[in-house]
Design an enzyme around this catalytic site. Sequence first.
Site, PDB file in Angstrom:
ATOM      1  N   ASP A 158       0.833  -1.197   0.000  1.00 36.98           N
ATOM      2  CA  ASP A 158       0.000   0.000   0.000  1.00 36.98           C
ATOM      3  C   ASP A 158       0.876   1.260   0.000  1.00 36.98           C
ATOM      4  OD1 ASP A 158      -2.860   0.886   0.437  1.00 36.98           O
ATOM      5  OD2 ASP A 158      -1.930   1.886   2.148  1.00 36.98           O
ATOM      6  N   GLU A 162       2.045  -0.152  -4.835  1.00 31.73           N
ATOM      7  CA  GLU A 162       0.984   0.787  -5.231  1.00 31.73           C
ATOM      8  C   GLU A 162       1.617   2.169  -5.363  1.00 31.73           C
ATOM      9  OE1 GLU A 162      -3.240   2.801  -3.897  1.00 31.73           O
ATOM     10  OE2 GLU A 162      -1.653   2.480  -2.426  1.00 31.73           O
TER      11      GLU A 162
HETATM   12  C1  NOJ Z   1      -4.416   3.021  -0.723  1.00 37.28           C
HETATM   13  C2  NOJ Z   1      -5.543   2.046  -0.631  1.00 37.28           C
HETATM   14  O1  NOJ Z   1      -5.719   1.423  -1.869  1.00 37.28           O
HETATM   15  C3  NOJ Z   1      -6.757   2.813  -0.175  1.00 37.28           C
HETATM   16  O2  NOJ Z   1      -7.928   2.051  -0.251  1.00 37.28           O
HETATM   17  C4  NOJ Z   1      -6.502   3.314   1.216  1.00 37.28           C
HETATM   18  O3  NOJ Z   1      -7.573   4.115   1.639  1.00 37.28           O
HETATM   19  C5  NOJ Z   1      -5.213   4.125   1.286  1.00 37.28           C
HETATM   20  N1  NOJ Z   1      -4.138   3.503   0.573  1.00 37.28           N
HETATM   21  C6  NOJ Z   1      -4.773   4.278   2.706  1.00 37.28           C
HETATM   22  O4  NOJ Z   1      -4.289   3.051   3.171  1.00 37.28           O
END
Ligand code: NOJ
Length: 529
Positions: free
Chosen positions: A203, A266
């Site tokens: 993440d 990500e």
């Molecule tokens: C990215 C995640 O995909 C999202 O759903 C989340 O709210 C944020 N990061 C915070 O963790």
Amino acid sequence: MDQSDEFWWRHGVFYQIYPRSFQDSNADGIGDIAGIINRLPYLRSLGIDAIWLSPIFPSPMADFGYDISDYIGIDPLFGSMEAFDALIAAAHAAGLKVILDLVPNHTSDQHPWFAASRKSRDNPKRDWYIWRDPAPDGGPPNNWMSEFGGSAWKYDAATGQYFYHAFLAAQPDLNWRNPAVRTAMYDVMRFWLGKGVDGFRVDVIWHLIKDAEFRDNPPNPDFREGRPPHERVLPLYSNDQAEVHDVIAEMRRVVDEFDARVLIGEIYLPPKRLVAYYGRDLAGAHLPFNFALLSAPWHARQIEKIIHDYEAELPKGAWPNWVLGNHDRPRVASRVGQDQARVAAMLLLTLRGTPTLYYGDEIGMHQVAIAPDQVRDPFEKNVPGIGVGRDGCRTPMQWSAAPNAGFSTSTPWLPLADDFVHENVVNHEADERSILSLYKALIALRKKMPALVTGNYVPIAAEGDLLLYRRQGPESSVVIALNLGAEPVELQSDALGGEILLSTLMDRQGEKLDGVLDLRDNEGVIIGE
Ligand code: NOJ
């Protein structure tokens, strides 16, 4: 798939499951691990190779699992550790890899680490999080903004300092400059890898390191009203810092302690900065997620440019990847329209690079309108009314025409799409020309034709709504012709020969071409040369 294949993540097709919304097995209206196990036959029938699960760890659910209070447990909402072990075993037996979401940038404010950290300034865990003194006027230490609205700093009266949270205040950021934090998180990774997990989607990996001096971010000269408030400043100092690559290289070394695992990052950045996340000598993420198609204007020339720019930036030896949807962005079928959703599927599964599907996109699920009193997403609650809400792309999977679409025997945590009685897996499986059948055919063709996996991407000049490219393998090649428009297109070229292997409308297999190709509106074809 060959389970021992070190490069399975290059050849395979990934499928994201949002566990809360996939399949409920215990009638609480929320999907769970046992539900996923029950649906493994479906996943196998799709032909995908790996599932990535959004977080299933203990969490107060302020951000639906992206606020973790225990990194090495399973939230009872989703099941137990035994259920998880059973999922790994059953998935592996079915030839499917399992990828977990790792959320290392922040914990829940309910995590024992944070409870200790906020106790006192001299607590040994104080420096595990990012604490700063107030500015001289008593306000936040700098102008950094939370992605979910407002300042990214929250004042803690008990200790007289602010802590930093890039997302909710209930998600305090860990201090990745502290070696103890790194060690703790690497041990978390080893715990899951030791259980047989095949890798992680990390993440907000580009957020892990922040400017050491906490300098103010500059204003964004292109900010427009109606955009999320955090876009008022450019995140120059709050993310994408050079030192983050050392951290990712360390994470990669942990992953490499185990055979054939994958590290996915990500990252929402433009191509030039994105590809830095492959790391020096490709020692970073195996796959820095490429989200360019998530916000792409749906025009052939613009998509062509997106593909070109990404291909051009890829470092030598780096493996590309493409994503059409996820749990944070509007559904592809709503962005491009139901007719173009088929063309988008053909694009995703014929580009060079590992494709990641988002659950439900294979049956054309659309963005569901959420009434104000049904909003669950904290982003929408904090920043209402400008369309940032993420609930509409997280609605329950539409399995059948049964009550609650076969997702649950009780009322689901989010409303179902109004069209589930028609648009569901059972109906789509019965229709050999459904979008689900198209997805299956595309995945099967990808498996059968090495050119679609390892072939070079060779653009072919085209005009208007036509997107044209060749995937050139050492032994065979295919041409992909996509009509991104609502008018028919005729293409004449002496070089055009061979046979249609697949049309998005599923009715032209075997048609021979001789210098002319007629594409119907919203039609794409794959031509075997
Ligand atoms: C990215 C995640 O995909 C999202 O759903 C989340 O709210 C944020 N990061 C915070 O963790």
